[in-house]
Design a protein around this motif. Structure first.
Motif, PDB file in Angstrom:
ATOM      1  N   ARG A 169       0.839  -1.193   0.000  1.00  0.00           N
ATOM      2  CA  ARG A 169       0.000   0.000   0.000  1.00  0.00           C
ATOM      3  C   ARG A 169       0.879   1.251   0.000  1.00  0.00           C
ATOM      4  O   ARG A 169       0.648   2.190  -0.763  1.00  0.00           O
ATOM      5  N   HIS A 170       1.931   1.238   0.841  1.00  0.00           N
ATOM      6  CA  HIS A 170       2.807   2.405   0.895  1.00  0.00           C
ATOM      7  C   HIS A 170       3.544   2.595  -0.420  1.00  0.00           C
ATOM      8  O   HIS A 170       3.761   3.715  -0.873  1.00  0.00           O
ATOM      9  N   LYS A 171       3.930   1.480  -1.052  1.00  0.00           N
ATOM     10  CA  LYS A 171       4.656   1.571  -2.317  1.00  0.00           C
ATOM     11  C   LYS A 171       3.792   2.234  -3.382  1.00  0.00           C
ATOM     12  O   LYS A 171       4.270   2.984  -4.217  1.00  0.00           O
ATOM     13  N   GLU A 172       2.507   1.945  -3.314  1.00  0.00           N
ATOM     14  CA  GLU A 172       1.598   2.555  -4.285  1.00  0.00           C
ATOM     15  C   GLU A 172       1.318   4.012  -3.976  1.00  0.00           C
ATOM     16  O   GLU A 172       0.606   4.691  -4.715  1.00  0.00           O
TER      17      GLU A 172
END
Ligand code: SF4
Ligand code: SF4
Ligand code: SF4
Ligand code: SF4
Ligand code: FES
Lengths: 174, 528
Positions: A169-172
């Motif tokens: 989620r953070h990567k996105e």
């Protein structure tokens, strides 16, 4: 309440009905003897029925990729549960990326009505109702499932992985 | 005194007051974060925009002074759309933390979003990541990602606590709240920043993750942490008490309260309390119902009234003092009643904001009652009496909040010189359970379990209501006084004038149970 039944004419002729019923039974018996595979009944408990994976049976707490419990102890499931059978105790996790996690998660399965509202409320896919449905016990069995049983019982083979992953989620960028 | 119209409602405000204050006065809803009635105006969140008739552009309500005949509205489409966009900007970098955010349920963002927002986010960029779980000091944890940079907390430390620990660092979307280098957010009022933070950026270490706020009930009462008597709300559920927050009272505490007072919930919970009556004699301990124990004391006090003395702390209500002292004086003729002052040196100190050295909520009330009954005992008399054994039975109404009685143990030692020590109190004092003389302990109710009046240091009488009951067996001081004077407690019953089911109130055509039974079970068996 008064129960009143009118005496109809047809009810006097019960013999044809009985014969038809017996005929249906006989038909099924012959069918079952001829082709055993198509038989709809099972020899429970020697044979057991496998429900689909979408069946709402006993709860599973999912795990993250690293094997830790996915639940964030937000208590939305406990809030949504109509039977009030979920009890969670939250605590601060030493890992700042996790922050909050449950140190105790108990479901009183005898109070649970298997409505699946907990599953629906969970924002991180941490609780699911699994296909497992036969959980009898002798008197004195503990029907309050604790966090270890819910997440790591032997039938789950080391835990079911959650769909929601914080790192992805953070990567996105969310 | 200019008059203005807020959403069609006419209102008169004082000279120099802003549109925001007019909104507060009319109780019209207006979105805002940075404005706080107890702080200066910053005008940074830009959420409080409204339309002023004759003015082409929206103005912020918190920083625009009302002028005569001003017509203000925030109901127009333009404003609604504007607020929505401002909110969208606030939430661009906001994390998806609500599930683990302590503020959820009482969060400004959640509330304003549901009331004014309800848009679909259109931001395609990645969110800016900031510091999470920052330890600001002994009481507060910061989460920069959740912060909306309203600067309320910074203004609080600048203007109210005057300690200036906090500041906003960096620029633009990388701005963050932080403490000045080498400093910690560590002052006696630091937890107020948690209250005024409209979002979950600042959270209290003490309350963090203990409960979700929607599981808590609240009740207004008066803080019994010191003689200022701040108006507070206690939050509790069936598991106990969890936190304390201030309630606005212009005359007493304004919007704030001290950090020490937030600990008062701790001695209310069952594990810190005496829960049954206890009698210790020759080292053997028996438990007893508190009421029966109090009643048993009657004979003893009556027989030895010249050898009985009483010690009162300033932690009970005026009504209780009145009942206790008058029953002692009138029923028994006991006038050896003494006021227990715990910290004599710092008793009269005051820090200029709220905190007072007198850690009892009702010292004034106690002194008033003692004066009324003309009791002039001084502490030295008690000490002398205990020494020369002229005082054999000593009744002590001990402190509820024993945390502020730091030399409690030495006082217990002093009291234990009496042949029979009767301890009335809510807080569990372990040293009482190791004394060798006769000790009777009657558990009392705490201030949240009864109603009454506290008189604060300024002489203001504050009435408060009961919140809940934690220890059901415990007595109030009034009840103890009644039982000790040999009377019985009367439970006030709801007065029902007449029995609920009255023959003559019955409807004419009402079917009686007897008849109904007959009707119900008539079957036409033959036709089945
Ligand atoms: S299935 Fe329904 S009753 Fe059972 S724990 Fe979940 S929410 Fe509660
Ligand atoms: S199971 Fe899901 S809904 Fe329940 S506390 Fe954990 S994260 Fe929240
Ligand atoms: S501050 Fe409010 S909106 Fe943000 S995560 Fe916390 S509860 Fe949710
Ligand atoms: S931490 Fe809270 S009070 Fe301080 S600026 Fe951020 S949102 Fe405002
Ligand atoms: S409340 Fe007016 S700008 Fe923030």
């Amino acid at each position: 309440m008064s129960v009143v039944q009118k005496a109809g004419q047809s009810s006097k002729w019960y013999l044809p009905g009985i014969v038809t019923g017996l005929g249906i039974t006989l038909k099924h018996m012959i069918k079952n003897i001829v082709s055993k595979k198509q038989m709809v009944t099972l020899n429970y408990p020697e044979e057991k029925y496998e429900y689909s994976s979408r069946f709402k049976g006993n709860h599973i707490l999912t795990v993250k990729k690293d094997g830790n419990i996915r639940c964030t102890a937000c208590m939305l499931c406990a809030t949504n549960c109509p039977a009030e059978c979920i009890k969670i105790t939250a605590d601060e996790n030493p890992d700042p990326k996790v922050e909050k996690f449950p140190i105790a998660y108990e479901i009183d399965i005898l109070r649970c009505v298997f409505c699946g509202f907990c599953e629906e409320a969970c924002p991180v896919d941490a609780i699911r109702l699994g296909p497992e449905w036969q959980t009898p016990g002798l008197s004195g069995t503990n029907f309050t499932y604790d966090i270890n049983h819910l997440a790591y019982r032997p039938s789950l083979k080391g835990g079911i992985q959650s769909h929601v992953d914080d790192e992805e989620r953070h990567k996105e960028g969310i | 005194m200019p008059k203005c119209t807020i959403n069609g409602k006419e209102v008169e405000v004082k000279d120099g007051q802003t549109i925001m204050e007019a909104f507060y006065k009319t109780e019209e809803p207006i979105a805002h974060y940075c404005y706080h009635p107890g702080l200066s105006v910053a005008g940074v969140c830009r959420l409080c925009i409204c339309d002023i008739e004759g003015n082409p552009r929206p103005q912020i309500a918190c920083n625009t002074v009302v002028t005569e005949g001003m017509k203000v509205t925030n109901k127009s489409e333009k404003i609604k759309d504007g607020v929505k966009w401002v909110l969208d900007f606030h939430l661009i970098n906001h994390p998806l933390d609500c599930p683990i955010c302590d503020q959820a349920g009482e969060c400004g963002l959640q509330e304003q979003y549901m009331e004014f927002g309800k848009y679909d986010p259109e931001m395609a960029e990645h969110k800016v990541k900031k510091h999470k779980v920052v330890d600001l000091g002994p009481t507060v944890v910061l989460d920069s990602e959740r912060c909306v940079l309203c600067s309320r907390c910074v203004r609080f430390t600048d203007e109210v606590s005057k300690t200036s620990e906090l500041g906003i660092f960096n620029r633009g979307d990388r701005s963050e709240i932080g403490t000045v280098e080498g400093k910690k957010l560590d002052n006696k009022y630091s937890l107020n920043t948690v209250d005024i933070c409209p979002v979950g950026a600042l959270t209290s270490k003490d309350f963090r993750f203990r409960q979700r706020v929607w599981y808590l009930k609240d009740s207004e009462t008066v803080c019994n942490g010191c003689s200022t008597g701040c108006n507070v709300k206690v939050y509790f559920n069936k598991e106990g008490f969890f936190r304390v927050k201030p309630v606005y009272n212009e005359k007493v505490n304004g919007h704030w309260m001290c950090d020490e007072g937030r600990d008062i919930y701790k001695f209310l919970n069952k594990d810190a309390r005496f829960t049954t009556g206890i009698v210790r004699q020759n080292g053997a301990q028996t438990e007893m119902a508190p009421g029966a124990l109090a009643k048993e004391l009657h004979k003893e006090i009556k027989a030895k009234k010249d050898q009985v003395a009483m010690v009162l702390t300033g932690q009970y209500t005026v009504e209780e003092y009145e009942a206790m002292v008058s029953s002692m004086v009138k029923e028994f003729g006991v006038t050896k009643i003494y006021h227990w002052v715990n910290n004599k040196e710092s008793f009269d100190s005051f820090d200029g904001l709220l905190l007072r050295g007198d850690k009892n909520p009702n010292t004034k009330g106690l002194l008033q009652v003692l004066e009324k009954h003309q009791i002039k005992g001084v502490w030295g008399d008690l000490e002398a009496g205990l020494k020369n054994k002229s005082i054999k039975t000593l009744i002590v109404a001990g402190p509820e909040n024993k945390a502020v009685f730091d030399n409690l143990e030495s006082y217990v030692k002093l009291f234990s010189q009496a042949e029979h020590l009767v301890w009335l109190g809510a807080a569990k004092v372990d040293s009482l359970l190791s004394l060798n003389n006769k000790v009777s302990i009657v558990p009392l109710k705490t201030f949240v379990e009864k109603e009454g009046t506290f008189v604060n240091a300024a002489g203001l009488e504050q009435k408060f209501k009961r919140a809940t009951t934690v220890v059901h067996e415990a007595l109030t001081l009034t009840e103890t006084a009644i039982l000790m004077s040999g009377k019985n407690l009367t439970v006030p019953m709801a007065q029902i004038e007449k029995p609920a089911f009255l023959e003559n109130k019955r409807r004419q055509d009402q079917v009686m149970l007897e008849n109904r039974k007959k009707n119900e079970f008539v079957f036409k068996r033959g036709s089945l």
